[in-house]
Design an enzyme around this catalytic site. Sequence first.
Site, mmCIF file in Angstrom:
data_model
loop_
_atom_site.group_PDB
_atom_site.id
_atom_site.type_symbol
_atom_site.label_atom_id
_atom_site.label_comp_id
_atom_site.label_asym_id
_atom_site.label_seq_id
_atom_site.Cartn_x
_atom_site.Cartn_y
_atom_site.Cartn_z
ATOM 1 N N ALA A 61 -25.492 -0.161 -54.970
ATOM 2 C CA ALA A 61 -24.502 0.587 -55.765
ATOM 3 C C ALA A 61 -25.169 1.828 -56.341
ATOM 4 C CB ALA A 61 -24.000 -0.311 -56.893
ATOM 5 N N GLY A 100 -26.114 -3.941 -53.580
ATOM 6 C CA GLY A 100 -24.819 -3.814 -52.912
ATOM 7 C C GLY A 100 -24.977 -3.534 -51.427
ATOM 8 N N GLU A 103 -25.408 -6.829 -49.931
ATOM 9 C CA GLU A 103 -24.121 -7.541 -50.060
ATOM 10 C C GLU A 103 -23.121 -7.042 -49.014
ATOM 11 O OE1 GLU A 103 -24.111 -6.724 -54.398
ATOM 12 O OE2 GLU A 103 -23.448 -8.799 -54.533
ATOM 13 N N GLU A 123 -30.678 -6.507 -58.376
ATOM 14 C CA GLU A 123 -29.814 -6.232 -59.530
ATOM 15 C C GLU A 123 -30.392 -6.767 -60.831
ATOM 16 O OE1 GLU A 123 -28.812 -7.150 -56.572
ATOM 17 O OE2 GLU A 123 -26.876 -6.266 -56.052
#
Length: 719
Positions: A61, A100, A103, A123
Site C-alpha cells: 500500500a 499489500g 496480498e 505491515e
Amino acid sequence: MARYAQVHGSVALITLTNPPVNALSAAVRHGITETVTRALRDPEVKSVVICGENGVFCGGADIREFAKPMGGPPLVPMIAAIEEGDKPVVAAIEGVALGGGLELALGCHYRIAHTKALVGLPEVTLGLLPAAGGTQRLPRLIGIAPALDLITTGRHVAAQQALKLGIVDQVTDQSTVDVAIQFAKQVVGQPLLPRKLSTQPTPCPPDVDILLEEAMTQVKRRARGAIAPVACVMAVRAAATLPYRAGMQKEQELMATLFRSSQAHALQYCFFAQRAVGRWKLSSGAHSGNSKPRPVSKAAVIGLGTMGRGITVALVKAGIAVVAVETSDKQLQMGKQIVSEMLKREAQKRNETPRLDLIRFTTSMLELKDSDLVIEAVFEDMPLKKQVFKELSSVCKADAFLCTNTSGLDVDELAAVTKTPELVVGMHFFAPAHVMKLLEVVCGSRSSPEAVATAMYLGKRLGKVSVAVGNCPGFVGNRMLRPYLEEANFLLEEGATPELVDGALEEFGFAMGVFRMSDLSGLDVGWRIRKESGLTGPDVDPSDPPRRRQGQRYSPLPDLVCEQGRLGQKNGRGWYLYDKPGGRVATPDPKIHQLLEEYRLKHGIRPRRVDRQEVVERCLFALINEGFRILDDGIAAGPEDIDMIYVFGYGWPRHRGGPMFYAGMVGLPKVLERLEHYWQAHPDVPHLEPSALLRRLVDSGSPPIDTWRDFLQRPHSQL
Ligand SMILES: CCC/C=C/C(=O)SCCNC(=O)CCNC(=O)[C@H](O)C(C)(C)COP(=O)([O-])OP(=O)([O-])OC[C@H]1O[C@@H](n2cnc3c(N)ncnc32)[C@H](O)[C@@H]1OP(=O)([O-])[O-]
C-alpha cells in the site's frame, strides 16, 4: 496506473506502473480494477499475468496515503474480484512483493517468483496488520505457525524459502514475466477452486490453541508495549477458528483500531525518517545530492579494543579489506583471536565462509600507506588520539580519509593536528559495532563534503543508518544522554531505587532501564570521564559542597558505587547483583538499598515516594529538552535525525517514534509545563530549564513536527 496488453494471443498482461516500488496508490488500485475487469470480460483473454514495472512487483500500500482521507477503490474487494474471477491469474514477482503487494499476489491463483525476489508482510513494522486478506489467506496457504512467524515479525523471505514454505509455486532465474506468461497459458482449463485461498480451510494442527497462546506470550514479551504484533496474533487466531468471511471481519476491526493508533503514526513516521536522514545537507550548501562519495576498497582500523574489533568485523562483513593495527604483539594477538572468532560466528549464522583473508593484522603504522580510509578507535583520551592523528597524517597517503570513532571528543581539535583537516570526519559507532545499526557521522568545521559523503556512504555499505551531526561535546546521542543519566541519579537521591527507575523506563518500552544499561556498559567508563573533567577525584574544587559541582547540582552516587568496587555486569556487581561476573541475571541488591539509605541520612535528604510518571517525565523530558537545544544550536538538521539516533542507537522504542516525535505526541505545551514545574522544584539543575526552541514552538501554537525546521535559530549551522 496499470498498463494493459494482450500477449501471445490469449494472455492479458497487467503491469503496475508507479515507480519506484509500484506502491498501491489510489491511481494504481483504480488501474488494477479497470484492467482486471477488462481482462475478465474479454472473451479472447483466457488467462492473466500481473507484474510490476522496472523489475519490482509491488512494495505494498502507498504509505504516504495513510495520512490522507481514503480515496479510490479499496484493496479488499479489488483482490477479491481477482480471486473470484473464472480465469487463472498468475502473479509474476520480481524485486519485492511486500504487504499489500503480497496480498495482491495471494489473491492471484498462482505465484511465480524470480530467484532474487523477496516477499513478506511487513505491515507490523508500520504498526498495522495485513488487512487486505493477508492474515486470512496466508495461514490457509502455508499453515498457522509459519504464517504467525511472517505476520508478527514482518520479515522478508527470499524466493527459495518462499517456495519451500509454499508461498510461491515456482522460482525462476529467467525472465519472470515470460515464464509466468507460459505458465498462464498452460493452466487454462485446470480447476480454479482449489487455488482460491479464501475457499480453502486453514490447516490447523491439533494443538493449535497452545500454539496461538505461545505465540501471544512470545509477541507480548518481544513487543515491549507495541500493540500491532498482538493484533496480528488475534487476526491469525481468527483464521484458525472462524470461517473466511468472519475472519475478514475480525481483520478489518483490528485494523481499524491499529490504523488510528499513535503507535502506527509513530512507526510510519520512523519509516520515512529513516529514509530522510540519508538526505543530509551541510551549512556550506553541499548535500547528499551534489556530493559524491569516494570508493573505499581498503580501510584500516587503529586499536583492537571492543570498538575496533566490532568495526573491523563490520567492514569485513561488507567485503572491505582491512588493515588492523595494535600497539603491541600481545594486544594484536588477542585482537586477532577475538576478531577471528567473531567473524566465524557471523559467517556461521549466514552459512558462509569467514573472510579472514580480508584482514591484515599488524603493529606497524607504515602498513597504512595505501588505505583509502582509516578509522581510529583507540582509548577515549585526547592527547593519545592527537598523537595517533599526527602519525596517521604522516604515514597515510595524502588523500586518505582520517576518521575518529570518538564518542564525544572534539573532532576539530583532532583535525587541527593533521595536514588534511578537510579529510577528517567523525564516525561514531555504537557497541557492538558489527551489530548496532546507528552511525553518527560527525562533521567538523573543516570536513569536506566528499569526506562526509564517503563516511555516510560507507555507513550504508555496512548496513547502518548513518546520521550526519555537528561537532559538540557528546554530539547528539551522548549529549542528550547526560541529562537522562543525571535525572536518574537525582531520583535515587530523592527516594527511588534502581529497580523502580528501570521498571518505569522498561514499561515505557526501553529494552533496558538506565541502571541496567549502565551496568552493561561498565560503570568505570563514566567514572573515568567524571574524574577527567574534575567532577570527582582529587581535582574537585574543595570549596564545592558535596552535592554541587561547577555551580550546579551533582550526584556523587555513581562515584560511591564505583569506589566500592562495583563496576557493573562485568564483575558481577553494579547497581544490581548478577548471577556471576559477566552474568546477565540482575537482582536488586540490598547493599545498594543500604548505600542509598546511608547516603540520604548523611546528606539530610528525607526520602519521598517517587512514582513511575515522575521517572518518565524527569528522565525523558530532560533528554528531549536537550534535543530541542541541539536543534536550535544547529547540531542536528532536524527532529528526524535525533529520533533515528535514539531509535537505532539507544533502544528508544520505535513504536514511540523517537524522543522528538514523542514530545509532539505528548503535546509540546504539556512537555513545557512539566519542565517548568520540575525546574521550579530544582532550580540548580540547568538541563530542566525549558529550551528557547520549545518555548517558541509552544508560542507558535505547537506546529506539527515536519515544520519545526522553520523555527530553528541557526538551521544545521554546525553541519
Ligand atoms: C489495507 C492495507 C493493508 C496493506 C498495508 C501495506 O501494504 S503497508 C506497506 C507494506 N510495505 C512495506 O512496508 C514496504 C516498504 N518499503 C520497503 O521496505 C522498501 O522501500 C523496499 C524494500 C520496497 C525498497 O527498498 P529500497 O532500499 O530499494 O528503497 P527505499 O526504501 O529507499 O524506497 C524508495 C522510495 O520509495 C518509497 N517507498 C517505498 N515503499 C513505499 C510504500 N509502500 N509506500 C510509499 N512509498 C514507499 C520510499 O519512501 C522511498 O522514497 P524517497 O525516500 O526516495 O522519497
